[in-house]
Design a protein around this motif. Structure first.
Motif, mmCIF file in Angstrom:
data_model
loop_
_atom_site.group_PDB
_atom_site.id
_atom_site.type_symbol
_atom_site.label_atom_id
_atom_site.label_comp_id
_atom_site.label_asym_id
_atom_site.label_seq_id
_atom_site.Cartn_x
_atom_site.Cartn_y
_atom_site.Cartn_z
ATOM 1 N N LEU A 24 19.071 71.413 12.683
ATOM 2 C CA LEU A 24 20.002 72.322 12.014
ATOM 3 C C LEU A 24 19.267 73.364 11.171
ATOM 4 C CD1 LEU A 24 22.979 72.985 11.537
ATOM 5 C CD2 LEU A 24 22.919 71.466 9.533
ATOM 6 N N TYR A 25 18.594 72.937 10.113
ATOM 7 C CA TYR A 25 18.032 73.882 9.153
ATOM 8 C C TYR A 25 16.924 74.748 9.741
ATOM 9 C CZ TYR A 25 15.882 75.867 5.012
ATOM 10 O OH TYR A 25 15.359 76.746 4.100
ATOM 11 N N PHE A 26 16.008 74.147 10.492
ATOM 12 C CA PHE A 26 14.892 74.926 11.045
ATOM 13 C C PHE A 26 15.376 75.981 12.037
ATOM 14 C CE2 PHE A 26 10.848 72.179 10.274
ATOM 15 C CZ PHE A 26 11.068 72.291 8.908
ATOM 16 N N HIS A 27 16.521 75.733 12.670
ATOM 17 C CA HIS A 27 17.051 76.731 13.606
ATOM 18 C C HIS A 27 17.653 77.931 12.878
ATOM 19 C CE1 HIS A 27 16.729 73.481 16.605
ATOM 20 N NE2 HIS A 27 16.557 74.485 17.435
ATOM 21 N N TYR A 28 17.821 77.791 11.563
ATOM 22 C CA TYR A 28 18.225 78.943 10.753
ATOM 23 C C TYR A 28 17.005 79.589 10.097
ATOM 24 C CZ TYR A 28 19.309 81.223 6.342
ATOM 25 O OH TYR A 28 19.327 82.104 5.286
ATOM 26 N N GLU A 29 16.164 78.775 9.460
ATOM 27 C CA GLU A 29 15.060 79.328 8.671
ATOM 28 C C GLU A 29 14.035 80.069 9.517
ATOM 29 O OE1 GLU A 29 11.264 77.930 6.009
ATOM 30 O OE2 GLU A 29 13.058 76.692 5.885
ATOM 31 N N VAL A 30 13.644 79.486 10.646
ATOM 32 C CA VAL A 30 12.579 80.095 11.449
ATOM 33 C C VAL A 30 12.996 81.451 12.031
ATOM 34 C CG1 VAL A 30 11.022 79.791 13.402
ATOM 35 C CG2 VAL A 30 11.570 77.840 11.931
ATOM 36 N N PRO A 31 14.142 81.565 12.714
ATOM 37 C CA PRO A 31 14.549 82.889 13.206
ATOM 38 C C PRO A 31 14.719 83.913 12.082
ATOM 39 C CG PRO A 31 15.824 81.185 14.287
ATOM 40 C CD PRO A 31 15.078 80.522 13.178
ATOM 41 N N TRP A 45 8.021 84.723 22.139
ATOM 42 C CA TRP A 45 7.379 83.474 22.553
ATOM 43 C C TRP A 45 8.215 82.261 22.145
ATOM 44 C CZ3 TRP A 45 4.303 83.441 26.310
ATOM 45 C CH2 TRP A 45 3.412 84.490 26.526
ATOM 46 N N MET A 46 8.881 82.379 21.027
ATOM 47 C CA MET A 46 9.772 81.296 20.613
ATOM 48 C C MET A 46 10.948 81.176 21.589
ATOM 49 S SD MET A 46 11.700 80.872 16.950
ATOM 50 C CE MET A 46 12.985 79.641 16.709
ATOM 51 N N ALA A 47 11.502 82.327 21.982
ATOM 52 C CA ALA A 47 12.618 82.318 22.942
ATOM 53 C C ALA A 47 12.178 81.775 24.290
ATOM 54 C CB ALA A 47 13.181 83.727 23.099
ATOM 55 N N SER A 48 10.891 81.972 24.630
ATOM 56 C CA SER A 48 10.392 81.492 25.922
ATOM 57 C C SER A 48 10.462 79.972 26.025
ATOM 58 C CB SER A 48 8.955 81.974 26.148
ATOM 59 O OG SER A 48 8.042 81.308 25.292
ATOM 60 N N PHE A 49 10.402 79.291 24.877
ATOM 61 C CA PHE A 49 10.532 77.840 24.892
ATOM 62 C C PHE A 49 11.907 77.437 25.432
ATOM 63 C CE2 PHE A 49 12.657 74.331 22.741
ATOM 64 C CZ PHE A 49 11.883 73.258 23.163
ATOM 65 N N PHE A 95 5.614 78.381 22.215
ATOM 66 C CA PHE A 95 6.012 78.158 23.602
ATOM 67 C C PHE A 95 6.378 76.712 23.879
ATOM 68 C CE2 PHE A 95 4.886 77.032 28.003
ATOM 69 C CZ PHE A 95 5.775 77.841 28.689
ATOM 70 N N PHE A 96 5.606 75.769 23.356
ATOM 71 C CA PHE A 96 5.831 74.361 23.692
ATOM 72 C C PHE A 96 6.896 73.713 22.813
ATOM 73 C CE2 PHE A 96 4.891 69.842 24.140
ATOM 74 C CZ PHE A 96 4.670 69.737 25.506
ATOM 75 N N LYS A 97 7.020 74.184 21.543
ATOM 76 C CA LYS A 97 7.969 73.552 20.622
ATOM 77 C C LYS A 97 9.107 74.467 20.190
ATOM 78 C CE LYS A 97 6.904 70.753 17.418
ATOM 79 N NZ LYS A 97 7.716 69.650 17.962
ATOM 80 N N GLY A 98 9.009 75.769 20.439
ATOM 81 C CA GLY A 98 10.098 76.662 20.068
ATOM 82 C C GLY A 98 10.203 76.905 18.584
ATOM 83 N N VAL A 99 9.052 76.954 17.901
ATOM 84 C CA VAL A 99 9.065 77.227 16.462
ATOM 85 C C VAL A 99 8.288 78.530 16.237
ATOM 86 C CG1 VAL A 99 8.870 76.149 14.183
ATOM 87 C CG2 VAL A 99 9.030 74.720 16.191
ATOM 88 N N SER A 100 7.463 78.623 15.206
ATOM 89 C CA SER A 100 6.745 79.855 14.923
ATOM 90 C C SER A 100 5.432 79.572 14.240
ATOM 91 C CB SER A 100 7.584 80.782 14.046
ATOM 92 O OG SER A 100 6.780 81.758 13.417
ATOM 93 N N ALA A 117 2.883 67.021 19.807
ATOM 94 C CA ALA A 117 2.537 68.446 19.805
ATOM 95 C C ALA A 117 2.625 69.000 18.387
ATOM 96 C CB ALA A 117 3.466 69.221 20.736
ATOM 97 N N GLY A 118 3.555 68.462 17.604
ATOM 98 C CA GLY A 118 3.667 68.872 16.210
ATOM 99 C C GLY A 118 2.433 68.501 15.413
ATOM 100 N N TRP A 119 1.898 67.300 15.678
ATOM 101 C CA TRP A 119 0.656 66.912 14.980
ATOM 102 C C TRP A 119 -0.524 67.720 15.516
ATOM 103 C CZ3 TRP A 119 3.594 65.307 11.728
ATOM 104 C CH2 TRP A 119 4.419 64.188 11.797
ATOM 105 N N ALA A 120 -0.549 67.984 16.806
ATOM 106 C CA ALA A 120 -1.671 68.711 17.401
ATOM 107 C C ALA A 120 -1.726 70.157 16.903
ATOM 108 C CB ALA A 120 -1.578 68.688 18.922
ATOM 109 N N GLN A 121 -0.568 70.827 16.814
ATOM 110 C CA GLN A 121 -0.582 72.211 16.341
ATOM 111 C C GLN A 121 -1.124 72.287 14.920
ATOM 112 O OE1 GLN A 121 1.306 73.762 13.799
ATOM 113 N NE2 GLN A 121 2.379 71.884 13.175
#
Length: 432
Positions: A266-273, A287-291, A193-198, A164-168
């Motif tokens: 670890l890091y992405f859970h700080y940087e993205v929010p 939408w991120m929280a919906s993941f 929604f599918f990966k919980g990122v942004s 999904a990361g490559w597809a996005q």
């Protein structure tokens, strides 16, 4: 053109490159596209890719970058016309042979239809992602929560999340559908929604990376100096100034304990929010929280809320290794320098390399083993990158440019070797 009638070009002021290069500040920024000079000072704040990607091009010829990122050039041109302040002195607006040949190559691959995506290919990609995600859940549902079942399920979920990361990535580059709205909608679905990122966070970082890959202070993907120094310039600079707090001579050793295992969980859970909160992108935060709600709903009946979140972190820990090794093997071993205002082709080739084609390599890397072609033509659908490769190789051969293609293992090994080499440069400069 800045006016619909090219015959009126003579009515606008003429500027030299020295004139253009004086306008590189946030309060006064000019760029050149196809020989025309544009004042983008105010427009940069409205630009969909953010103001920094514009500022990274200030005072430079942005023709090839502009062509690379914009599929519908007719529609985008209407935003340029009001920004035109003049044209470049014809005596200074001369294309090199490399620039001329590359633009002819781009026209050729467009004529070949290589910018048209295959519906069947991307349907298969999406279907196999959803199937693996469902299979991961079904394993736990049917076989329970034994260690074996959870391990097999985590591998399936790992593959689904990685793919999904490559597809996005395809939808983020608007390389699947002609409609930017459809691409954006699916991009948000896959990332938020599918990966919980942004989606917005990814666009911000990734387009900066593409515009100036491996460029110090301009490419966020190489801002690693808290733990790692890459290339030949920064290690010497840090060493002489006694900057940093790490023993960078050992960075090739602690690499295995830092970036691959910790970047995603670890890091992405700080940087993205933080990115979303600081920009007040509350809809994307929803939408991120919906993941996470989705993940808890899927696995709470078997693992409880805490167990479901721990299971998620385990999958993300595994994915982090896959993601880091695959994305960094094309860039970290390459040149890392300050912006030298190089032409588009040279700058991309100095910062990227390919990995050999095979069915596994293509799938494992999401076709980013064709990193050179992807960087030269970022909106080209990945299923066509291999078709452009022979043409790019011929261009490089003609102009004496190095076209690097490595084995998968060799490319990953080069990450460690390049970190070792950079660490040695730092050590020598530090103890000089």
């Amino acid at each position: 053109m800045c006016k619909s009638d090219r015959e009126l070009m003579d009515s606008v002021p003429i500027f030299s490159w020295d004139d253009v290069r004086k306008h590189t500040s946030k309060d006064d920024a000019w760029i050149v596209i196809d020989g025309m000079v544009y004042d983008v000072t105010k427009w940069k704040n409205k630009h969909p890719g953010g103001q920094k990607i514009i500022m990274n091009q200030a005072g430079q010829d942005s023709t090839d970058a502009w062509m690379a990122f914009h599929n519908d050039k007719v529609a985008v041109s209407k935003y340029l016309r009001p920004l035109c302040v003049g044209r470049l002195d014809p005596s200074e607006n001369k294309q090199t042979e490399l620039m001329k040949d590359f633009r002819e190559l781009r026209a050729k691959v467009e004529k070949m239809g290589l910018f048209r995506a295959s519906p069947w290919f991307f349907t298969f990609i999406m279907a196999h992602i959803l199937l693996m995600e469902f299979a991961g859940w079904f394993i736990v549902y049917y076989f329970g929560t034994s260690w074996t079942a959870l391990f097999v399920a985590s591998l399936l979920l790992l593959c689904a999340q990685a793919q999904a990361g490559w597809a996005q990535h395809d939808y983020g580059h608007h390389s699947v559908f002609n409609s930017s709205r459809v691409n954006k909608f699916i991009h948000i679905f896959l990332l938020n929604f599918f990966k919980g990122v942004s989606s917005s966070w990814w666009n911000y970082r990734h387009y900066l990376h593409h515009g100036k890959p491996n460029t110090i202070r301009k490419d966020p993907d190489i801002r690693l100096e808290m733990f790692f120094l890459t290339g030949k310039v920064l290690p010497v600079e840090f060493g002489k100034k006694k900057k940093g707090f790490m023993d960078y001579s050992r960075q090739h050793q602690y690499w295995f304990l830092v970036l691959p295992p910790l970047l995603l969980p670890l890091y992405f859970h700080y940087e993205v929010p933080y990115f979303l909160w600081s920009r007040r992108l509350y809809v994307e935060m929803f939408w991120m929280a919906s993941f996470f709600v989705r993940y808890v709903v899927m696995f709470k009946p078997f693992l409880g809320v805490g167990g479901a979140l721990l299971f998620y972190l385990w999958v993300r820990f595994l994915e982090s290794h896959w993601f880091v090794w695959t994305t960094q093997m094309n860039h970290i071993p390459m040149d890392v320098e300050y912006d030298g205002d190089l032409d588009w082709v040279t700058s991309q080739l100095k910062a990227t390399c390919n990995v050999e084609q095979s069915l596994f390599n293509d799938w494992f890397s999401g076709h980013l083993n064709f990193q050179i072609e992807h960087h030269l033509f970022p909106t080209m659908p990945r299923n066509n990158l291999h078709k452009a490769a022979p043409l790019v190789k011929s261009l490089c051969k003609k102009h004496g440019l190095e076209y690097q293609c490595k084995t998968l293992f060799g490319a990953m090994k080069d990450i460690v070797e390049s970190l070792r080499s950079s660490g040695e440069l730092w050590y020598e400069a530090y103890h000089m």
